[in-house]
Design a protein around this motif. Structure first.
Motif, PDB file in Angstrom:
ATOM      1  N   GLY A 142      12.798  15.021  10.958  1.00  0.00           N
ATOM      2  CA  GLY A 142      12.391  14.006   9.997  1.00  0.00           C
ATOM      3  C   GLY A 142      10.904  13.914   9.718  1.00  0.00           C
ATOM      4  N   GLY A 143      10.102  14.742  10.367  1.00  0.00           N
ATOM      5  CA  GLY A 143       8.672  14.704  10.090  1.00  0.00           C
ATOM      6  C   GLY A 143       7.952  13.590  10.827  1.00  0.00           C
ATOM      7  N   ASP A 144       6.901  13.082  10.221  1.00  0.00           N
ATOM      8  CA  ASP A 144       5.989  12.124  10.846  1.00  0.00           C
ATOM      9  C   ASP A 144       6.503  10.691  10.663  1.00  0.00           C
ATOM     10  N   GLY A 145       7.141  10.148  11.700  1.00  0.00           N
ATOM     11  CA  GLY A 145       7.728   8.811  11.615  1.00  0.00           C
ATOM     12  C   GLY A 145       6.703   7.707  11.422  1.00  0.00           C
ATOM     13  N   GLN A 146       5.558   7.801  12.095  1.00  0.00           N
ATOM     14  CA  GLN A 146       4.526   6.776  11.971  1.00  0.00           C
ATOM     15  C   GLN A 146       3.959   6.762  10.559  1.00  0.00           C
ATOM     16  N   ASN A 147       3.709   7.923   9.994  1.00  0.00           N
ATOM     17  CA  ASN A 147       3.172   8.007   8.645  1.00  0.00           C
ATOM     18  C   ASN A 147       4.184   7.464   7.633  1.00  0.00           C
ATOM     19  N   CYS A 148       5.456   7.777   7.846  1.00  0.00           N
ATOM     20  CA  CYS A 148       6.515   7.247   6.975  1.00  0.00           C
ATOM     21  C   CYS A 148       6.538   5.727   7.033  1.00  0.00           C
ATOM     22  N   HIS A 149       6.403   5.173   8.244  1.00  0.00           N
ATOM     23  CA  HIS A 149       6.372   3.719   8.416  1.00  0.00           C
ATOM     24  C   HIS A 149       5.206   3.103   7.649  1.00  0.00           C
ATOM     25  N   GLU A 150       4.022   3.700   7.782  1.00  0.00           N
ATOM     26  CA  GLU A 150       2.827   3.153   7.120  1.00  0.00           C
ATOM     27  C   GLU A 150       2.976   3.196   5.600  1.00  0.00           C
ATOM     28  N   MET A 151       3.558   4.249   5.069  1.00  0.00           N
ATOM     29  CA  MET A 151       3.740   4.332   3.627  1.00  0.00           C
ATOM     30  C   MET A 151       4.774   3.318   3.132  1.00  0.00           C
ATOM     31  N   CYS A 152       5.846   3.145   3.893  1.00  0.00           N
ATOM     32  CA  CYS A 152       6.849   2.145   3.508  1.00  0.00           C
ATOM     33  C   CYS A 152       6.253   0.741   3.546  1.00  0.00           C
ATOM     34  N   THR A 153       5.415   0.472   4.547  1.00  0.00           N
ATOM     35  CA  THR A 153       4.742  -0.827   4.646  1.00  0.00           C
ATOM     36  C   THR A 153       3.847  -1.063   3.434  1.00  0.00           C
ATOM     37  N   ALA A 154       3.100  -0.011   3.038  1.00  0.00           N
ATOM     38  CA  ALA A 154       2.223  -0.143   1.874  1.00  0.00           C
ATOM     39  C   ALA A 154       3.026  -0.378   0.596  1.00  0.00           C
ATOM     40  N   LEU A 155       4.131   0.336   0.440  1.00  0.00           N
ATOM     41  CA  LEU A 155       4.953   0.172  -0.763  1.00  0.00           C
ATOM     42  C   LEU A 155       5.619  -1.194  -0.827  1.00  0.00           C
ATOM     43  N   ALA A 156       5.835  -1.799   0.341  1.00  0.00           N
ATOM     44  CA  ALA A 156       6.459  -3.124   0.377  1.00  0.00           C
ATOM     45  C   ALA A 156       5.445  -4.246   0.154  1.00  0.00           C
ATOM     46  N   SER A 157       4.166  -3.919   0.125  1.00  0.00           N
ATOM     47  CA  SER A 157       3.125  -4.934  -0.086  1.00  0.00           C
ATOM     48  C   SER A 157       2.916  -5.161  -1.581  1.00  0.00           C
ATOM     49  N   PRO A 158       2.342  -6.308  -1.962  1.00  0.00           N
ATOM     50  CA  PRO A 158       2.160  -6.596  -3.400  1.00  0.00           C
ATOM     51  C   PRO A 158       1.283  -5.565  -4.107  1.00  0.00           C
ATOM     52  N   GLU A 159       0.226  -5.081  -3.443  1.00  0.00           N
ATOM     53  CA  GLU A 159      -0.707  -4.156  -4.100  1.00  0.00           C
ATOM     54  C   GLU A 159      -0.204  -2.713  -4.110  1.00  0.00           C
ATOM     55  N   LYS A 160       0.673  -2.382  -3.148  1.00  0.00           N
ATOM     56  CA  LYS A 160       1.194  -1.016  -2.991  1.00  0.00           C
ATOM     57  C   LYS A 160       0.084   0.034  -2.871  1.00  0.00           C
ATOM     58  N   PRO A 161      -0.885  -0.189  -1.967  1.00  0.00           N
ATOM     59  CA  PRO A 161      -2.003   0.759  -1.844  1.00  0.00           C
ATOM     60  C   PRO A 161      -1.643   1.970  -0.980  1.00  0.00           C
ATOM     61  N   ILE A 162      -1.315   3.076  -1.619  1.00  0.00           N
ATOM     62  CA  ILE A 162      -0.981   4.298  -0.888  1.00  0.00           C
ATOM     63  C   ILE A 162      -2.261   5.088  -0.624  1.00  0.00           C
ATOM     64  N   SER A 163      -2.573   5.273   0.631  1.00  0.00           N
ATOM     65  CA  SER A 163      -3.739   6.062   1.012  1.00  0.00           C
ATOM     66  C   SER A 163      -3.520   7.525   0.646  1.00  0.00           C
ATOM     67  N   PRO A 164      -4.511   8.179   0.028  1.00  0.00           N
ATOM     68  CA  PRO A 164      -4.378   9.616  -0.264  1.00  0.00           C
ATOM     69  C   PRO A 164      -4.099  10.445   0.990  1.00  0.00           C
ATOM     70  N   THR A 165      -4.709  10.053   2.109  1.00  0.00           N
ATOM     71  CA  THR A 165      -4.469  10.775   3.361  1.00  0.00           C
ATOM     72  C   THR A 165      -3.035  10.594   3.817  1.00  0.00           C
ATOM     73  N   ARG A 166      -2.526   9.358   3.700  1.00  0.00           N
ATOM     74  CA  ARG A 166      -1.123   9.112   4.068  1.00  0.00           C
ATOM     75  C   ARG A 166      -0.196   9.962   3.203  1.00  0.00           C
ATOM     76  N   PHE A 167      -0.467   9.984   1.912  1.00  0.00           N
ATOM     77  CA  PHE A 167       0.380  10.764   1.007  1.00  0.00           C
ATOM     78  C   PHE A 167       0.284  12.254   1.331  1.00  0.00           C
ATOM     79  N   HIS A 168      -0.914  12.721   1.598  1.00  0.00           N
ATOM     80  CA  HIS A 168      -1.128  14.126   1.942  1.00  0.00           C
ATOM     81  C   HIS A 168      -0.341  14.512   3.195  1.00  0.00           C
TER      82      HIS A 168
END
Length: 276
Positions: A96-122
């Protein structure tokens, strides 16, 4: 290689020239080998991921658990085999890849601003570990990245053995998983990080530890997968998909000669013959 219909597939034979291992209670193959062989008791200790010193400083700061894990085990295996990592084709396999990174991206997408870090996406792509491996080692060799959920170890092993035989070249196999934080852990309860790397060669060398033979069509079986007698190691085998390869490592640790059966798909296991 062309095979006519109805003709049994020929066996695939490779030699295991190097092992890298990192997981709960062991930081390298030698520690794991002693525990798997029953020479020392297993240790209840969380996996410690080392700093990826092989990476440049900028990439080192961005490296997540998957990158630290794969670099550690991959470099262990290549060093043990006495080979240049820049010249080795590689196969990366993870459920399944990087579980912590997946968690952080899901948390960001669930926030009002949806700020996806370029590093997280990379780092979210499934081949991120392969990319960082290329940066760390300077490798321009071919690299395959696959996922077969809980069967990822066997799928990666099949891919690496086939590649080594077809291309007549040593191949580095890396199989790895990291734990998920909550709430993802409730849906995918991987308890800890675990990684293993194997250098597989089509020819025997002075560093060869064992020979692995896949008997054509007979390598796929309905027989149950081998289990480990040690409760802690068996729990690790069942709990982390990458650790489904532990019966093979245990057989290697005790210099066992014979058949080893590994978990693969539901109702279908991978059988191989091992000789030290």
């Amino acid at each position: 290689m062309t095979v006519s219909p109805g003709v049994p597939l020929p066996p695939l034979v490779v030699f295991l020239d190097g092992v890298g291992l990192l997981g709960p209670g062991f930081d390298a193959w030698e520690e794991g080998r002693q525990q798997l062989a029953g020479l020392v008791p297993t240790r209840a200790q969380k996996t410690v991921l080392p700093v990826p010193a092989a990476l440049p400083a900028a990439e080192r700061r961005r490296a997540g658990a998957i990158v630290k894990l794969t670099l550690a085990v991959g470099l262990q295996a290549v060093q043990a085999a006495g080979l240049d990592p820049a010249r080795l084709p590689s196969v990366f396999a993870s459920s399944g890849g990087d579980g912590q990174n997946c968690h952080e991206m899901c948390t960001a997408l669930a926030s009002p601003e949806k700020p996806i870090s370029p590093t997280r996406f990379h780092n979210s792509v499934h081949n991120a570990a392969s990319g960082y491996w290329g940066i760390a080692t300077g490798s321009m060799a071919a690299s395959s990245v696959l996922c077969a959920f809980d069967g990822s170890f066997a799928a990666g092993l099949l891919e690496a053995i086939t590649l080594a035989v077809a291309e007549q070249t040593p191949v580095l196999l890396l199989v790895y998983d990291t734990d998920y934080p909550e709430p993802l852990r409730s849906a995918r309860p991987v308890p800890d990080s675990f990684g293993v790397a194997l250098v597989l060669s089509p020819h025997r060398t002075a560093r060869s530890l064992a020979c692995i033979r896949l008997q054509g069509d007979a390598c796929l079986t309905g027989d149950p997968a081998d289990r480990l007698a040690d409760p802690a190691l068996e729990s690790l085998r069942r709990g982390v998909p990458a650790a489904r390869g532990l019966p093979l490592l245990r057989a290697l640790a005790v210099r066992y000669s014979g058949r080893v059966v590994l978990d693969y798909l539901d109702g279908l296991q991978l059988a191989l013959d091992l000789s030290p």
